[in-house]
Scaffold this motif. Structure first.
Motif, PDB file in Angstrom:
ATOM      1  N   VAL A   1      -0.981  -0.246  -3.581  1.00 33.10           N
ATOM      2  CA  VAL A   1      -2.203  -0.042  -4.361  1.00 33.10           C
ATOM      3  C   VAL A   1      -1.871   0.709  -5.643  1.00 33.10           C
ATOM      4  O   VAL A   1      -0.856   1.412  -5.724  1.00 33.10           O
ATOM      5  N   ALA A   2      -2.724   0.574  -6.642  1.00 38.88           N
ATOM      6  CA  ALA A   2      -2.487   1.250  -7.916  1.00 38.88           C
ATOM      7  C   ALA A   2      -2.745   2.754  -7.809  1.00 38.88           C
ATOM      8  O   ALA A   2      -2.049   3.560  -8.438  1.00 38.88           O
ATOM      9  N   ASP A   3      -3.719   3.143  -7.016  1.00 35.24           N
ATOM     10  CA  ASP A   3      -4.118   4.548  -6.894  1.00 35.24           C
ATOM     11  C   ASP A   3      -4.249   4.888  -5.406  1.00 35.24           C
ATOM     12  O   ASP A   3      -5.218   4.498  -4.766  1.00 35.24           O
ATOM     13  N   THR A   4      -3.278   5.601  -4.870  1.00 30.83           N
ATOM     14  CA  THR A   4      -3.286   5.889  -3.432  1.00 30.83           C
ATOM     15  C   THR A   4      -4.431   6.823  -3.033  1.00 30.83           C
ATOM     16  O   THR A   4      -4.980   6.687  -1.938  1.00 30.83           O
ATOM     17  N   GLU A   5      -4.780   7.769  -3.893  1.00 31.46           N
ATOM     18  CA  GLU A   5      -5.842   8.714  -3.542  1.00 31.46           C
ATOM     19  C   GLU A   5      -7.193   8.026  -3.427  1.00 31.46           C
ATOM     20  O   GLU A   5      -7.937   8.243  -2.465  1.00 31.46           O
ATOM     21  N   SER A   6      -7.527   7.184  -4.398  1.00 28.57           N
ATOM     22  CA  SER A   6      -8.820   6.501  -4.337  1.00 28.57           C
ATOM     23  C   SER A   6      -8.842   5.477  -3.205  1.00 28.57           C
ATOM     24  O   SER A   6      -9.872   5.303  -2.538  1.00 28.57           O
TER      25      SER A   6
ATOM     26  N   LEU B   1      -0.455   3.635   2.653  1.00 29.10           N
ATOM     27  CA  LEU B   1      -0.660   3.235   1.265  1.00 29.10           C
ATOM     28  C   LEU B   1       0.544   3.649   0.434  1.00 29.10           C
ATOM     29  O   LEU B   1       1.097   4.741   0.620  1.00 29.10           O
ATOM     30  N   ARG B   2       0.944   2.780  -0.483  1.00 26.29           N
ATOM     31  CA  ARG B   2       2.088   3.058  -1.342  1.00 26.29           C
ATOM     32  C   ARG B   2       1.704   2.728  -2.781  1.00 26.29           C
ATOM     33  O   ARG B   2       1.088   1.702  -3.050  1.00 26.29           O
ATOM     34  N   ALA B   3       2.060   3.611  -3.703  1.00 26.22           N
ATOM     35  CA  ALA B   3       1.766   3.382  -5.114  1.00 26.22           C
ATOM     36  C   ALA B   3       2.688   2.305  -5.664  1.00 26.22           C
ATOM     37  O   ALA B   3       3.901   2.499  -5.749  1.00 26.22           O
ATOM     38  N   ALA B   4       2.125   1.161  -5.994  1.00 30.31           N
ATOM     39  CA  ALA B   4       2.897   0.055  -6.564  1.00 30.31           C
ATOM     40  C   ALA B   4       1.916  -0.903  -7.209  1.00 30.31           C
ATOM     41  O   ALA B   4       0.756  -0.990  -6.811  1.00 30.31           O
ATOM     42  N   ASP B   5       2.385  -1.614  -8.212  1.00 31.68           N
ATOM     43  CA  ASP B   5       1.498  -2.515  -8.935  1.00 31.68           C
ATOM     44  C   ASP B   5       2.244  -3.777  -9.343  1.00 31.68           C
ATOM     45  O   ASP B   5       2.250  -4.172 -10.500  1.00 31.68           O
ATOM     46  N   GLU B   6       2.889  -4.436  -8.350  1.00 35.46           N
ATOM     47  CA  GLU B   6       3.593  -5.679  -8.634  1.00 35.46           C
ATOM     48  C   GLU B   6       2.594  -6.768  -9.006  1.00 35.46           C
ATOM     49  O   GLU B   6       1.474  -6.788  -8.511  1.00 35.46           O
ATOM     50  N   PRO B   7       2.995  -7.690  -9.870  1.00 30.85           N
ATOM     51  CA  PRO B   7       2.090  -8.768 -10.286  1.00 30.85           C
ATOM     52  C   PRO B   7       1.580  -9.569  -9.085  1.00 30.85           C
ATOM     53  O   PRO B   7       2.340  -9.934  -8.194  1.00 30.85           O
TER      54      PRO B   7
ATOM     55  N   GLN C   1     -14.133  -7.454   0.117  1.00 28.97           N
ATOM     56  CA  GLN C   1     -12.887  -7.218  -0.602  1.00 28.97           C
ATOM     57  C   GLN C   1     -12.871  -5.786  -1.104  1.00 28.97           C
ATOM     58  O   GLN C   1     -13.792  -5.337  -1.793  1.00 28.97           O
ATOM     59  N   ALA C   2     -11.822  -5.050  -0.738  1.00 29.08           N
ATOM     60  CA  ALA C   2     -11.678  -3.661  -1.138  1.00 29.08           C
ATOM     61  C   ALA C   2     -11.409  -3.564  -2.639  1.00 29.08           C
ATOM     62  O   ALA C   2     -10.955  -4.529  -3.265  1.00 29.08           O
ATOM     63  N   PRO C   3     -11.648  -2.399  -3.247  1.00 29.48           N
ATOM     64  CA  PRO C   3     -11.361  -2.230  -4.672  1.00 29.48           C
ATOM     65  C   PRO C   3      -9.906  -2.524  -5.033  1.00 29.48           C
ATOM     66  O   PRO C   3      -9.625  -2.926  -6.166  1.00 29.48           O
ATOM     67  N   ASP C   4      -8.968  -2.346  -4.092  1.00 32.58           N
ATOM     68  CA  ASP C   4      -7.562  -2.635  -4.382  1.00 32.58           C
ATOM     69  C   ASP C   4      -7.238  -4.116  -4.267  1.00 32.58           C
ATOM     70  O   ASP C   4      -6.110  -4.534  -4.509  1.00 32.58           O
ATOM     71  N   GLY C   5      -8.213  -4.941  -3.889  1.00 30.74           N
ATOM     72  CA  GLY C   5      -8.028  -6.385  -3.804  1.00 30.74           C
ATOM     73  C   GLY C   5      -7.803  -6.931  -2.407  1.00 30.74           C
ATOM     74  O   GLY C   5      -7.842  -8.150  -2.206  1.00 30.74           O
TER      75      GLY C   5
ATOM     76  N   GLY D   1       2.518 -14.417  -6.759  1.00 29.57           N
ATOM     77  CA  GLY D   1       2.966 -13.043  -6.926  1.00 29.57           C
ATOM     78  C   GLY D   1       3.067 -12.298  -5.610  1.00 29.57           C
ATOM     79  O   GLY D   1       3.124 -12.903  -4.534  1.00 29.57           O
ATOM     80  N   SER D   2       3.051 -10.989  -5.685  1.00 29.31           N
ATOM     81  CA  SER D   2       3.247 -10.139  -4.521  1.00 29.31           C
ATOM     82  C   SER D   2       2.074 -10.216  -3.545  1.00 29.31           C
ATOM     83  O   SER D   2       0.913 -10.310  -3.945  1.00 29.31           O
ATOM     84  N   HIS D   3       2.396 -10.171  -2.252  1.00 30.38           N
ATOM     85  CA  HIS D   3       1.342 -10.040  -1.239  1.00 30.38           C
ATOM     86  C   HIS D   3       0.767  -8.628  -1.240  1.00 30.38           C
ATOM     87  O   HIS D   3      -0.319  -8.401  -0.720  1.00 30.38           O
ATOM     88  N   ARG D   4       1.532  -7.680  -1.780  1.00 30.70           N
ATOM     89  CA  ARG D   4       1.158  -6.265  -1.789  1.00 30.70           C
ATOM     90  C   ARG D   4       0.913  -5.735  -0.382  1.00 30.70           C
ATOM     91  O   ARG D   4      -0.004  -4.956  -0.134  1.00 30.70           O
ATOM     92  N   LEU D   5       1.746  -6.171   0.525  1.00 27.43           N
ATOM     93  CA  LEU D   5       1.644  -5.749   1.923  1.00 27.43           C
ATOM     94  C   LEU D   5       3.033  -5.749   2.545  1.00 27.43           C
ATOM     95  O   LEU D   5       3.839  -6.638   2.273  1.00 27.43           O
ATOM     96  N   VAL D   6       3.309  -4.737   3.380  1.00 26.44           N
ATOM     97  CA  VAL D   6       4.543  -4.666   4.159  1.00 26.44           C
ATOM     98  C   VAL D   6       4.168  -4.376   5.606  1.00 26.44           C
ATOM     99  O   VAL D   6       3.300  -3.540   5.879  1.00 26.44           O
TER     100      VAL D   6
END
Length: 210
Positions: A11-16, A34-40, A89-93, A179-184
């Motif tokens: 996610v772009a912002d781990t705190e939010s 949650l991990r701070a990352a913003d891959e396409p 859908q969460a704010p992080d997508g 692009g990235s799944h943004r999940l591990v």
């Protein structure tokens, strides 16, 4: 027997994001990291995280708290052939499905989660199912070449597979994405690997903290 220890979301912002998941679904690091990352990443990321609950009132409660915390409704909660559910859908997508097999309430909402499920949309169902069996996951339900569930083996997260287009249709989104799944997926019993659809598994429950 293979166990999924936790899921990590980039996610772009781990705190939010942490505030959202605590307020929306009462989730903490026991299941979700949650991990701070913003891959396409664009379009459908090829998965949904699902909370299975015992009654429609719980679905409505979680949908309401998610919307109040900033989520967008993709499919309003409604009865279906399989029960009752809705999609947000969460704010992080990240797309979340709230569902129950019950169609009528037997009491008020408890906000108890019966199962936390990672449902992956796959391109080659047979090959991906075989891949996960080879990693040590045991199939508990399988409906042809369309859907399969694996034994959670006492772990906090269950894995399920669905054809990508069918999953996208069920969620109310276009199946295209890149692009990235943004999940591990973090597992203390499955070696680090990447599946046929590009979903990454990290060895060890603490991998997400690295």
């Amino acid at each position: 027997m293979a166990i999924i220890d936790t899921i990590t979301l980039d996610v772009a912002d781990t705190e939010s994001a942490a505030r959202f998941y605590a307020d929306a679904f009462d989730l903490d690091e026991r299941r979700l990291r949650l991990r701070a990352a913003d891959e396409p990443s664009s379009g459908f990321r090829g998965f949904t995280l699902a909370l299975t609950v015992s009654r429609p009132a719980d679905v409505d409660s979680f949908v309401a708290s998610a919307v109040a915390a900033g989520a967008t409704v993709l499919k309003p909660a409604a009865k279906s052939l399989w029960g009752y559910g809705g999609v947000v859908q969460a704010p992080d997508g990240t797309i979340w499905k709230l569902a129950t097999s019950a169609k009528k309430d037997s009491g008020p909402a408890t906000r108890q989660v019966d199962e936390f499920v990672l449902l992956i949309g796959v391109a080659d169902f047979a090959a991906t199912k075989r891949f996960y069996v080879e990693q040590g996951l045991a199939v508990t339900k399988s409906f042809g070449r369309v859907y399969a569930e694996f034994d959670a083996a006492g772990g906090p997260v269950k894995l399920a597979l669905y054809r990508r287009k069918a999953l996208a249709k069920d969620l109310g989104v276009d199946p295209e994405g890149s692009g990235s799944h943004r999940l591990v997926v973090n597992s203390s019993s499955v070696p680090a690997c990447t599946d046929l659809d590009g979903f990454r598994w990290a060895a060890g429950a603490a991998a997400a903290a690295a």
